[in-house]
Design an enzyme around this catalytic site. Structure first.
Site, PDB file in Angstrom:
ATOM      1  N   THR A  55      34.596  -2.527 -23.855  1.00 17.80           N
ATOM      2  CA  THR A  55      34.594  -0.629 -23.907  1.00 17.80           C
ATOM      3  C   THR A  55      33.333   0.012 -23.470  1.00 17.80           C
ATOM      4  O   THR A  55      33.836   1.076 -23.392  1.00 17.80           O
ATOM      5  CB  THR A  55      33.566  -0.618 -25.637  1.00 17.80           C
ATOM      6  OG1 THR A  55      32.943  -1.509 -26.151  1.00 17.80           O
ATOM      7  CG2 THR A  55      34.662  -1.541 -26.819  1.00 17.80           C
ATOM      8  N   SER A  87      12.309 -16.896  -6.860  1.00 19.62           N
ATOM      9  CA  SER A  87      12.304 -17.705  -8.390  1.00 19.62           C
ATOM     10  C   SER A  87      12.695 -19.402  -8.659  1.00 19.62           C
ATOM     11  O   SER A  87      12.763 -19.854  -7.481  1.00 19.62           O
ATOM     12  CB  SER A  87      14.307 -17.231  -8.334  1.00 19.62           C
ATOM     13  OG  SER A  87      14.815 -18.025 -10.049  1.00 19.62           O
ATOM     14  N   GLY A 149      27.358 -15.223 -19.300  1.00 19.62           N
ATOM     15  CA  GLY A 149      27.413 -14.528 -20.014  1.00 19.62           C
ATOM     16  C   GLY A 149      26.384 -13.834 -21.284  1.00 19.62           C
ATOM     17  O   GLY A 149      27.039 -13.120 -21.841  1.00 19.62           O
ATOM     18  N   LEU A 150      25.184 -14.340 -21.302  1.00 20.84           N
ATOM     19  CA  LEU A 150      23.932 -13.582 -21.463  1.00 20.84           C
ATOM     20  C   LEU A 150      23.031 -13.217 -21.159  1.00 20.84           C
ATOM     21  O   LEU A 150      22.336 -12.646 -21.387  1.00 20.84           O
ATOM     22  CB  LEU A 150      23.417 -15.154 -22.186  1.00 20.84           C
ATOM     23  CG  LEU A 150      23.789 -16.282 -23.433  1.00 20.84           C
ATOM     24  CD1 LEU A 150      23.110 -17.313 -23.359  1.00 20.84           C
ATOM     25  CD2 LEU A 150      24.813 -15.010 -24.013  1.00 20.84           C
ATOM     26  N   SER A 151      23.755 -12.180 -20.061  1.00 21.09           N
ATOM     27  CA  SER A 151      22.882 -10.459 -19.191  1.00 21.09           C
ATOM     28  C   SER A 151      21.697 -11.406 -18.431  1.00 21.09           C
ATOM     29  O   SER A 151      20.734 -10.883 -18.580  1.00 21.09           O
ATOM     30  CB  SER A 151      22.716 -10.020 -19.557  1.00 21.09           C
ATOM     31  OG  SER A 151      24.151  -9.687 -20.305  1.00 21.09           O
ATOM     32  N   GLU A 195      23.801  -3.202  -9.792  1.00 21.11           N
ATOM     33  CA  GLU A 195      24.955  -4.203 -10.082  1.00 21.11           C
ATOM     34  C   GLU A 195      25.964  -3.978  -9.744  1.00 21.11           C
ATOM     35  O   GLU A 195      26.801  -4.403  -9.034  1.00 21.11           O
ATOM     36  CB  GLU A 195      24.793  -4.527 -11.555  1.00 21.11           C
ATOM     37  CG  GLU A 195      25.780  -5.368 -12.598  1.00 21.11           C
ATOM     38  CD  GLU A 195      25.388  -6.288 -13.210  1.00 21.11           C
ATOM     39  OE1 GLU A 195      23.361  -6.556 -13.789  1.00 21.11           O
ATOM     40  OE2 GLU A 195      26.101  -7.745 -14.012  1.00 21.11           O
ATOM     41  N   ASP A 207      25.011  -4.556 -20.993  1.00 19.77           N
ATOM     42  CA  ASP A 207      23.977  -5.555 -20.470  1.00 19.77           C
ATOM     43  C   ASP A 207      22.289  -4.882 -20.706  1.00 19.77           C
ATOM     44  O   ASP A 207      21.295  -5.054 -20.908  1.00 19.77           O
ATOM     45  CB  ASP A 207      24.297  -6.078 -19.622  1.00 19.77           C
ATOM     46  CG  ASP A 207      25.194  -6.626 -19.808  1.00 19.77           C
ATOM     47  OD1 ASP A 207      26.408  -6.471 -20.418  1.00 19.77           O
ATOM     48  OD2 ASP A 207      25.612  -7.367 -18.893  1.00 19.77           O
TER      49      ASP A 207
HETATM   50  P1  ADP Z   1      24.973 -13.307 -16.384  1.00 18.01           P
HETATM   51  O1  ADP Z   1      24.148 -11.574 -16.418  1.00 18.01           O
HETATM   52  O2  ADP Z   1      26.123 -13.490 -17.582  1.00 18.01           O
HETATM   53  O3  ADP Z   1      23.964 -14.251 -16.237  1.00 18.01           O
HETATM   54  P2  ADP Z   1      26.047 -13.556 -13.969  1.00 18.01           P
HETATM   55  O4  ADP Z   1      27.044 -13.363 -13.089  1.00 18.01           O
HETATM   56  O5  ADP Z   1      26.121 -11.337 -14.735  1.00 18.01           O
HETATM   57  O6  ADP Z   1      26.144 -13.770 -15.542  1.00 18.01           O
HETATM   58  O7  ADP Z   1      24.270 -13.098 -13.316  1.00 18.01           O
HETATM   59  C1  ADP Z   1      23.712 -14.119 -12.915  1.00 18.01           C
HETATM   60  C2  ADP Z   1      23.010 -14.955 -11.524  1.00 18.01           C
HETATM   61  O8  ADP Z   1      21.940 -13.239 -11.966  1.00 18.01           O
HETATM   62  C3  ADP Z   1      23.049 -14.844 -10.887  1.00 18.01           C
HETATM   63  O9  ADP Z   1      24.390 -15.957 -10.124  1.00 18.01           O
HETATM   64  C4  ADP Z   1      21.775 -15.381 -10.053  1.00 18.01           C
HETATM   65  O10 ADP Z   1      22.290 -14.590  -8.974  1.00 18.01           O
HETATM   66  C5  ADP Z   1      21.150 -14.362 -11.288  1.00 18.01           C
HETATM   67  N1  ADP Z   1      19.957 -15.033 -11.823  1.00 18.01           N
HETATM   68  C6  ADP Z   1      20.117 -14.261 -13.278  1.00 18.01           C
HETATM   69  N2  ADP Z   1      19.263 -14.693 -12.682  1.00 18.01           N
HETATM   70  C7  ADP Z   1      18.579 -15.563 -12.176  1.00 18.01           C
HETATM   71  C8  ADP Z   1      16.933 -16.304 -11.659  1.00 18.01           C
HETATM   72  N3  ADP Z   1      16.563 -16.568 -12.388  1.00 18.01           N
HETATM   73  N4  ADP Z   1      16.623 -16.497 -10.353  1.00 18.01           N
HETATM   74  C9  ADP Z   1      17.462 -16.917  -9.686  1.00 18.01           C
HETATM   75  N5  ADP Z   1      18.929 -16.093  -9.717  1.00 18.01           N
HETATM   76  C10 ADP Z   1      19.068 -15.400 -11.369  1.00 18.01           C
HETATM   77 MG    MG Z   2      25.761 -10.443 -16.098  1.00 20.92          MG
END
Ligand code: ADP
Ligand code: MG
Length: 430
Positions: A55, A87, A149-151, A195, A207
């Site tokens: 939404t 990271s 899917g948990l951002s 993003e 998010d």
């Molecule tokens: P969600 O936000 O639901 O987890 P997304 O596809 O939007 O899924 O985001 C996931 C991406 O965010 C990962 O593929 C990576 O690029 C990045 N990301 C998130 N957390 C980390 C982390 N701790 N270390 C490295 N990359 C991260």
């Molecule tokens: Mg995301």
């Protein structure tokens, strides 16, 4: 003796790191990578959305909570325009970027993988008139499951935003005790820009708002048209309830086109119906408007009808749940049954009309309901990722075991579980 198969395996819970542990891990990584102490450690939570899915980019309402699972970012300001990032999740070496050279996805300055979510926030803050910013070194340690899917992506952006806000003296975030909501809305807008433009994921803003503007013990009613955010009582513990997150481990990708295709369909439907956003449609005359849409002559008219029906009915369901949670009565009895029914109806709408669930999500929701959940639905963008189930606090284990057993029967890889306690928004650790 009972047959013992994979279905009998114990559910695996992904715990949230205690803040001190998360800070220690990020700091240790920072010291190892950069041979110096950080200026501080900032954090930001992942989120689940109780209802109001797909939404946000339609100008509707969503109802997220912040998770106790957070991204922790140890950061030190630099005197130049260099950014160095590491990271603990990617096990990469240190990445080195130049704030004067980076740019949106698809341009020569394009930034590699997860760096877009961090350096991209600096880039977006500058584009939004808040620069120039200092370069920085940063080390990330997150316990938000990646791509679940948990951002995890918004957690990363929001942690970066509050860190950069402080080390650059922008004065937008306020303090943890007294958050500046208007300032945080500005930070959230820059995170969305990062993003969308730097990472190339066309997400709608739910998010980032959840991570920056939620409040512990509450859900956040987020009007995505006006940007207004208001707290909604959501005392799970007091009601003897728990919100079980089922991470299906079926990995979605928001940049793979499905999400963008849904968003584009909504924008086309709105144009055909002569409204700016689908949230402008009234639920009262929805059937007439859908009939207009069905007769529009587009080859995919039937699909546009289904997508529109999901969005408009989902906005209604979100309003209904917000009103219910605000009515002052305990979340029990018929009120609890009604809340659960709204969650169930949301999932059905996402499955049938929005077509963004998947077999793993549907199986999780069905198994949770069959094991006594009051309501269950997918949460987040869909196409994999996570589901949530509203359960009695003392039934968490039984519901989780039922989902594990269902996955074993279906031949799916085992899911992971999280306990979704409504938690605090992004801030700085002492
Ligand atoms: P969600 O936000 O639901 O987890 P997304 O596809 O939007 O899924 O985001 C996931 C991406 O965010 C990962 O593929 C990576 O690029 C990045 N990301 C998130 N957390 C980390 C982390 N701790 N270390 C490295 N990359 C991260
Ligand atoms: Mg995301």
């Amino acid at each position: 003796m009972q047959h013992s198969g994979p279905g009998d395996a114990a559910p695996v819970f992904s715990p949230a790191l205690a803040p001190a542990q998360g800070a220690a891990a990020a700091t240790a990584l920072f010291c190892e990578a950069f041979d110096a102490e950080p200026d501080g450690v900032w954090y930001a939570p992942g989120r689940v959305n109780l209802i109001g899915e797909h939404t946000d980019y339609n100008g509707g309402t969503a109802l997220p909570i912040a998770l106790p699972h957070r991204a922790h970012l140890a950061l030190r300001r630099r005197d130049d325009r260099t950014v160095r990032l590491v990271s603990s999740q990617t096990r990469d070496s240190v990445d080195v970027l130049d704030l004067d050279a980076i740019g949106p996805k698809g341009t020569p300055g394009e930034v590699r993988h997860w760096n877009a979510y961090v350096a991209g926030v600096a880039w977006a803050l500058e584009r939004d008139g808040l620069g120039p910013l200092a370069g920085f070194d940063a080390a990330l340690h997150s316990c938000v499951p990646l791509g679940g899917g948990l951002s995890s992506s918004a957690a990363l952006e929001a942690a970066t935003a509050v860190a950069l806000d402080e080390v650059n003296g922008l004065g937008l975030a306020g303090t943890a005790a007294e958050p500046d909501d208007a300032g945080r809305a500005r930070l959230a807008a820059s995170c969305v820009r990062a993003e969308n433009e730097m990472a190339g994921a066309p997400t709608g803003g739910l998010d980032q708002a959840a991570s920056l503007r939620a409040a512990a013990g509450s859900a956040l009613e987020l009007d995505c048209r006006t940007g207004r955010a208001r707290r909604v009582p959501f005392d799970l513990e007091g009601a003897g309830l728990a919100l079980l997150v089922i991470d299906t481990r079926a990995r979605h990708s928001l940049v793979d086109g499905q999400y963008g295709a849904r968003r584009a369909a909504c924008e086309r439907a709105a144009r055909i119906l002569g409204v700016e956003l689908l949230a402008d449609l009234e639920a009262a005359d929805l059937e007439e408007r859908l009939a207009d849409l069905a007769a529009c002559g587009e080859p995919d008219a039937a699909e546009l009808v289904r997508r529109t029906r999901h969005v408009v009915t989902e906005i209604e369901r979100t309003r209904d749940l917000v009103a219910l949670l605000r009515d002052g009565r305990p979340l029990a009895g018929d009120k609890l049954a009604r809340a659960g029914a709204l969650m169930d109806a949301s999932h059905e709408s996402l499955r049938v009309d929005y077509e963004c669930t998947c077999p793993e999500l549907d199986a999780a929701v069905e198994a949770a309901r069959a094991a006594g959940a009051h309501g269950a639905r997918m949460t987040g963008g869909g196409f994999g990722g996570s589901a949530i189930a509203l359960v009695d606090a003392d039934a968490v284990g039984a519901v989780a075991r039922a989902v594990v057993a269902a996955y074993a029967r279906e031949g799916f890889a085992p899911p992971a579980f999280l306990d979704a306690v409504p938690s605090a928004p992004a801030g700085r650790l002492a």
